[in-house]
Design an enzyme around this catalytic site. Structure first.
Site, PDB file in Angstrom:
ATOM      1  N   ALA A 123      69.056  46.345  61.075  1.00 31.33           N
ATOM      2  CA  ALA A 123      70.144  46.407  60.184  1.00 31.33           C
ATOM      3  C   ALA A 123      69.520  46.089  58.821  1.00 31.33           C
ATOM      4  CB  ALA A 123      71.352  45.699  60.692  1.00 31.33           C
ATOM      5  N   ASN A 191      67.723  39.561  65.582  1.00 28.45           N
ATOM      6  CA  ASN A 191      66.644  40.163  65.775  1.00 28.45           C
ATOM      7  C   ASN A 191      65.645  40.809  64.482  1.00 28.45           C
ATOM      8  OD1 ASN A 191      66.278  41.145  68.615  1.00 28.45           O
ATOM      9  ND2 ASN A 191      68.166  41.293  68.307  1.00 28.45           N
ATOM     10  N   HIS A 221      72.940  40.963  55.291  1.00 20.49           N
ATOM     11  CA  HIS A 221      71.604  40.357  55.331  1.00 20.49           C
ATOM     12  C   HIS A 221      70.764  40.524  53.799  1.00 20.49           C
ATOM     13  CE1 HIS A 221      71.450  40.564  59.684  1.00 20.49           C
ATOM     14  NE2 HIS A 221      71.885  41.581  59.716  1.00 20.49           N
TER      15      HIS A 221
END
Ligand SMILES: NC(=O)c1ccc[n+]([C@@H]2O[C@H](COP(=O)([O-])OP(=O)(O)OC[C@H]3O[C@@H](n4cnc5c(N)ncnc54)[C@H](O)[C@@H]3O)[C@@H](O)[C@H]2O)c1
Length: 270
Positions: A123, A191, A221
Site C-alpha cells: 500500500a 508489512n 502512509h
C-alpha cells in the site's frame, strides 16, 4: 502459450481477490490450479465462487502442483512457504513480508539458486525511488503510518502494553522504533515497513512511527527517504478493503499488478 499454474495460500481478503484476477484479467496467461487455507471453511467459501479447474489442496501438495505460489496467509508461515518454494524451485510471491525479516538469508538462497521471488510494494509508493537511491548512499528511511483504531485492534504490541486504541479521543503515537520491532508488534498492520527495509537499509535502520487516529477513515502512509541523491517524500491515502480494515485496497491491487508484471515481457518502472 502454456499457462502458468498459480496456487494461492490464504483465501482471505487478498487471496480471494488474486483468485478472481487469475480467472479474470490474467486468465490468458494463468491457470488458477489450487488454493489452500488453514481454515477449511475459508477455502470452501472461495472454492464456491471459482470455476472448477482450481482444487483445494494441502500446502505441500499445492507447492508441488503449481509453478507460481502466492502467499497471502500469515507472517507466521511466509518464511516457511518461501523456503519450500526455493527447495522445489517454484516462483513465489510473498505478501506477509514481515515474516521475512530475520530470514533475509532466504532471499540470498533464492538468488543463488535462481528462484524468482516477488515482493509487491503493497500500500505504498516509492519503492522504485528507494531502489534507485540505494545504488548510492541512503542515510535514512522513515515511515509514519496513520490508521483508524479498528485497523490496529488486536495487535500483539497493544495487547502486551494493554493499550486500548478503541477508546482514543485524539490522534496518538502508539509506537516508535525500528521496522524489526514494528513487524513483531504489528504483524498484520505494517508489512510495508518490511518491504521498505528489504528494498533499502534493512530492518534495524528503517524507522517506523504508528499513529492511531480516531478521525481517520483511511490508512495513511508517509515516507521520507534521505540520501546522496537528495530527498523523497511520499504520502499514500489508502481506502481500507471491505473485508479486512487492516488491508488497504492498494495492497490488493499491488499484488495483482506484481503477478501481472511477473508474467509480462514488458516492464515499466525501476
Ligand atoms: N505486503 C503488504 O503490503 C500487505 C498488505 C496487507 C496485508 N498483508 C499481509 O498479507 C496477508 C493476507 O492478508 P489478508 O488481508 O488477505 O488477510 P485475511 O486475514 O483476510 O486472510 C488471511 C487468510 O490466511 C489464512 N491463513 C492464516 N494462517 C494460515 C496458514 N498457516 N496456512 C494457510 N492459511 C492461513 C486465514 O485463515 C485467512 O483465510 C496477511 O499476512 C497480511 O498481514 C500484506
Amino acid at each position: 502459450m502454456k499457462k502458468i499454474k498459480v496456487g494461492i495460500i490464504g483465501c482471505g481478503t487478498i487471496g480471494a481477490e488474486i483468485a478472481r484476477a487469475c480467472q479474470g484479467r490474467l486468465k490468458k496467461s494463468v491457470e488458477l490450479a489450487a488454493i489452500c487455507d488453514a481454515d477449511e471453511n475459508k477455502a470452501a467459501q472461495l472454492f464456491k465462487i471459482l470455476n472448477k479447474k482450481a482444487r483445494v489442496l494441502k500446502l505441500n501438495e499445492l507447492i508441488k502442483k503449481c509453478d507460481f505460489v502466492v502467499e497471502a496467509a500469515s507472517a507466521k508461515i511466509s518464511a516457511d512457504i518461501l523456503k519450500k518454494c526455493i527447495k522445489s524451485n517454484k516462483r513465489c510471491l510473498v505478501m506477509s513480508v514481515g515474516g521475512l525479516l530475520g530470514n533475509e538469508k532466504l532471499l540470498e538462497s533464492a538468488r543463488s539458486k535462481g528462484v524468482k521471488v516477488y515482493i509487491p510494494s503493497g500500500a505504498i509508493c516509492g519503492i522504485d525511488g528507494l531502489k534507485s537511491a540505494s545504488i548510492g548512499k541512503v542515510e535514512s528511511v522513515t515511515i509514519t503510518t496513520r490508521k483508524p483504531p479498528r485497523g490496529l485492534a488486536g495487535a500483539p504490541y497493544l495487547v502486551e502494553k494493554d493499550i486500548d486504541v478503541a477508546g482514543l479521543k485524539e490522534e496518538t503515537v502508539i509506537f516508535e522504533g525500528t521496522a524489526a520491532d514494528a513487524v513483531k508488534g504489528f504483524p498484520q498492520n505494517i508489512n510495508v515497513s518490511a518491504v521498505l527495509s528489504i528494498a533499502g537499509i534493512g530492518s534495524g535502520h528503517t524507522r517506523v512511527r504508528i499513529v492511531a487516529s480516531p478521525d481517520c477513515s483511511s490508512n495513511i502512509h508517509e515516507i521520507e527517504i534521505v540520501g546522496e541523491f537528495g530527498k523523497i517524500t511520499m504520502r499514500a491515502e489508502n481506502v481500507p478493503s471491505k473485508t479486512n480494515p487492516k488491508t488497504s485496497a492498494l495492497a490488493i491491487f499491488s499484488a495483482i499488478a506484481t503477478l501481472e508484471g511477473a508474467l509480462s515481457s514488458v516492464r515499466v518502472g525501476t
